[in-house]
Design a protein around this motif. Structure first.
Motif, PDB file in Angstrom:
ATOM      1  N   ALA A  77       0.825  -1.207   0.000  1.00 51.79           N
ATOM      2  CA  ALA A  77       0.000   0.000   0.000  1.00 51.79           C
ATOM      3  C   ALA A  77       0.862   1.261   0.000  1.00 51.79           C
ATOM      4  CB  ALA A  77      -0.923   0.004   1.217  1.00 51.79           C
ATOM      5  N   LEU A  78       2.074   1.183   0.539  1.00 52.74           N
ATOM      6  CA  LEU A  78       2.967   2.346   0.538  1.00 52.74           C
ATOM      7  C   LEU A  78       3.505   2.656  -0.854  1.00 52.74           C
ATOM      8  CD1 LEU A  78       5.114   1.822   3.780  1.00 52.74           C
ATOM      9  CD2 LEU A  78       3.587   3.739   3.295  1.00 52.74           C
ATOM     10  N   LEU A  79       3.543   1.656  -1.737  1.00 56.29           N
ATOM     11  CA  LEU A  79       4.156   1.848  -3.058  1.00 56.29           C
ATOM     12  C   LEU A  79       3.142   1.944  -4.193  1.00 56.29           C
ATOM     13  CD1 LEU A  79       7.204  -0.609  -2.854  1.00 56.29           C
ATOM     14  CD2 LEU A  79       7.040   1.775  -2.129  1.00 56.29           C
ATOM     15  N   SER A  80       1.874   1.892  -3.890  1.00 55.79           N
ATOM     16  CA  SER A  80       0.842   1.970  -4.928  1.00 55.79           C
ATOM     17  C   SER A  80       0.982   3.263  -5.739  1.00 55.79           C
ATOM     18  CB  SER A  80      -0.539   1.917  -4.260  1.00 55.79           C
ATOM     19  OG  SER A  80      -1.551   2.024  -5.235  1.00 55.79           O
ATOM     20  N   PRO A  81       0.891   3.187  -7.063  1.00 54.93           N
ATOM     21  CA  PRO A  81       0.465   2.077  -7.921  1.00 54.93           C
ATOM     22  C   PRO A  81       1.603   1.175  -8.399  1.00 54.93           C
ATOM     23  CG  PRO A  81       0.692   4.025  -9.245  1.00 54.93           C
ATOM     24  CD  PRO A  81       1.066   4.427  -7.840  1.00 54.93           C
ATOM     25  N   LEU A  82       2.808   1.335  -7.856  1.00 49.66           N
ATOM     26  CA  LEU A  82       3.920   0.513  -8.300  1.00 49.66           C
ATOM     27  C   LEU A  82       3.731  -0.931  -7.841  1.00 49.66           C
ATOM     28  CD1 LEU A  82       6.974   2.843  -7.491  1.00 49.66           C
ATOM     29  CD2 LEU A  82       5.778   2.558  -9.675  1.00 49.66           C
ATOM     30  N   VAL A 137       8.531   8.282   6.553  1.00 50.89           N
ATOM     31  CA  VAL A 137       9.373   7.151   6.143  1.00 50.89           C
ATOM     32  C   VAL A 137      10.771   7.633   5.774  1.00 50.89           C
ATOM     33  CG1 VAL A 137       9.632   5.238   4.497  1.00 50.89           C
ATOM     34  CG2 VAL A 137       7.353   5.862   5.337  1.00 50.89           C
ATOM     35  N   ASP A 138      11.763   6.874   6.247  1.00 48.97           N
ATOM     36  CA  ASP A 138      13.176   7.141   5.965  1.00 48.97           C
ATOM     37  C   ASP A 138      13.668   6.078   4.986  1.00 48.97           C
ATOM     38  OD1 ASP A 138      15.742   8.148   6.120  1.00 48.97           O
ATOM     39  OD2 ASP A 138      16.194   7.227   8.062  1.00 48.97           O
ATOM     40  N   LEU A 139      14.211   6.492   3.842  1.00 49.37           N
ATOM     41  CA  LEU A 139      14.677   5.554   2.814  1.00 49.37           C
ATOM     42  C   LEU A 139      16.202   5.441   2.899  1.00 49.37           C
ATOM     43  CD1 LEU A 139      11.958   7.079   1.677  1.00 49.37           C
ATOM     44  CD2 LEU A 139      12.527   5.830  -0.413  1.00 49.37           C
ATOM     45  N   VAL A 140      16.675   4.298   3.370  1.00 51.47           N
ATOM     46  CA  VAL A 140      18.103   4.082   3.618  1.00 51.47           C
ATOM     47  C   VAL A 140      18.647   3.118   2.563  1.00 51.47           C
ATOM     48  CG1 VAL A 140      19.829   3.377   5.317  1.00 51.47           C
ATOM     49  CG2 VAL A 140      17.656   4.369   6.086  1.00 51.47           C
ATOM     50  N   VAL A 141      19.558   3.610   1.715  1.00 56.39           N
ATOM     51  CA  VAL A 141      20.183   2.755   0.695  1.00 56.39           C
ATOM     52  C   VAL A 141      21.206   1.853   1.374  1.00 56.39           C
ATOM     53  CG1 VAL A 141      21.579   2.698  -1.409  1.00 56.39           C
ATOM     54  CG2 VAL A 141      19.816   4.460  -1.126  1.00 56.39           C
ATOM     55  N   MET A 142      21.056   0.543   1.181  1.00 56.04           N
ATOM     56  CA  MET A 142      21.915  -0.423   1.844  1.00 56.04           C
ATOM     57  C   MET A 142      23.044  -0.853   0.907  1.00 56.04           C
ATOM     58  SD  MET A 142      20.108  -0.196   4.445  1.00 56.04           S
ATOM     59  CE  MET A 142      20.620  -1.379   5.639  1.00 56.04           C
ATOM     60  N   HIS A 164       8.625   9.942  -3.516  1.00 57.57           N
ATOM     61  CA  HIS A 164       7.430  10.691  -3.908  1.00 57.57           C
ATOM     62  C   HIS A 164       6.194   9.789  -3.876  1.00 57.57           C
ATOM     63  CE1 HIS A 164       9.218  14.530  -4.871  1.00 57.57           C
ATOM     64  NE2 HIS A 164      10.080  13.984  -5.726  1.00 57.57           N
ATOM     65  N   VAL A 165       6.357   8.562  -4.340  1.00 55.28           N
ATOM     66  CA  VAL A 165       5.242   7.618  -4.335  1.00 55.28           C
ATOM     67  C   VAL A 165       4.822   7.305  -2.895  1.00 55.28           C
ATOM     68  CG1 VAL A 165       4.549   5.256  -4.932  1.00 55.28           C
ATOM     69  CG2 VAL A 165       5.882   6.614  -6.558  1.00 55.28           C
ATOM     70  N   ILE A 166       5.804   7.078  -2.035  1.00 56.31           N
ATOM     71  CA  ILE A 166       5.506   6.765  -0.637  1.00 56.31           C
ATOM     72  C   ILE A 166       4.823   7.948   0.047  1.00 56.31           C
ATOM     73  CG2 ILE A 166       6.573   6.297   1.613  1.00 56.31           C
ATOM     74  CD1 ILE A 166       8.677   4.637   0.114  1.00 56.31           C
ATOM     75  N   ALA A 167       5.292   9.163  -0.246  1.00 57.39           N
ATOM     76  CA  ALA A 167       4.707  10.354   0.378  1.00 57.39           C
ATOM     77  C   ALA A 167       3.227  10.491   0.040  1.00 57.39           C
ATOM     78  CB  ALA A 167       5.471  11.595  -0.067  1.00 57.39           C
ATOM     79  N   ALA A 173      -1.715   4.794   4.889  1.00 55.46           N
ATOM     80  CA  ALA A 173      -1.151   3.516   5.344  1.00 55.46           C
ATOM     81  C   ALA A 173      -0.403   3.706   6.663  1.00 55.46           C
ATOM     82  CB  ALA A 173      -0.231   2.941   4.267  1.00 55.46           C
ATOM     83  N   ARG A 174      -0.975   4.509   7.557  1.00 52.39           N
ATOM     84  CA  ARG A 174      -0.306   4.799   8.827  1.00 52.39           C
ATOM     85  C   ARG A 174      -0.063   3.546   9.661  1.00 52.39           C
ATOM     86  NH1 ARG A 174      -3.234  10.328  11.104  1.00 52.39           N
ATOM     87  NH2 ARG A 174      -2.696  11.670   9.332  1.00 52.39           N
TER      88      ARG A 174
END
Length: 202
Positions: A77-82, A137-142, A164-167, A173-174
């Protein structure tokens, strides 16, 4: 002078008294032995349990609270529509979204050359660690760079598009965001259990 009948009667009374005395002595000895056995065996097991084979084991210690980690299905649900296979940006595709484990879920991105990168989605607690973040949400590149290695520009732009999609979805989707932990908290809880080069947390 006692008659024969009186003599036999007195002998019978004496024998009965002796028998009762002997029976009482045996009962007292048995009671003393039982009391001593109970005192010598505080576990409450059999009295002859001298080697502890029948002893009741102590209760096991409960696992520490930090050992329990949230595990739930991937938060698509966080990545919709992806979805799996969707192009994110600049040749990078969304290959997979993992379940929530150890306080984060992993987005796998892959470019045209087959090179893959993992992006951990963590909760933003006001002190984000990733190259980009949203309100929640924090996006951390591993890339196992421990924050010191630069992220290539096209990958960074793809991660920005993912943000942007997540925002656009995070407010709806809290409950899924609430399952995540801040990256620093994940390190505190789980880094000791992760292999040094396993990439579980970095």
């Amino acid at each position: 002078m006692l008659s024969r009948r009186e003599l036999i009667g007195k002998a019978a009374v004496g024998a009965t008294t002796a028998a009762l005395t002997l029976s009482g002595a045996r009962t007292a000895v048995a009671s003393a032995r039982a009391l001593r056995a109970a005192t010598d065996n505080p576990t409450g097991g059999p009295a002859d349990d001298r080697d502890g084979r029948h002893a009741v084991p102590p209760p096991a210690d409960p696992p520490p609270a930090d050992a329990a980690a949230i595990s739930s299905p991937p938060p698509w649900a966080l990545l919709s529509p992806l979805g799996a296979g969707s192009v994110v940006a600049h040749g990078w595709r969304l290959v997979d979204l993992g379940p929530v484990e150890d306080g984060s879920c992993v987005v796998t991105l892959q470019n045209r050359r087959g090179r893959s990168h993992r992006v951990h989605l963590c909760r933003n607690d006001g002190n984000p660690q990733g190259i980009i973040y949203t309100r929640r949400v924090d996006l951390v590149v591993m890339n196992e760079g421990y924050g010191d290695l630069p992220t290539e520009e096209r990958l960074a732009q793809a991660v920005a598009e993912l943000a942007h999609v997540i925002a656009a979805n995070e407010a709806r989707a809290r409950d899924r965001v609430a399952e995540l932990l801040p990256h620093a908290e994940r390190l505190r809880r789980f880094a000791a259990a992760a292999p040094p080069a396993g990439g579980k947390l970095r």
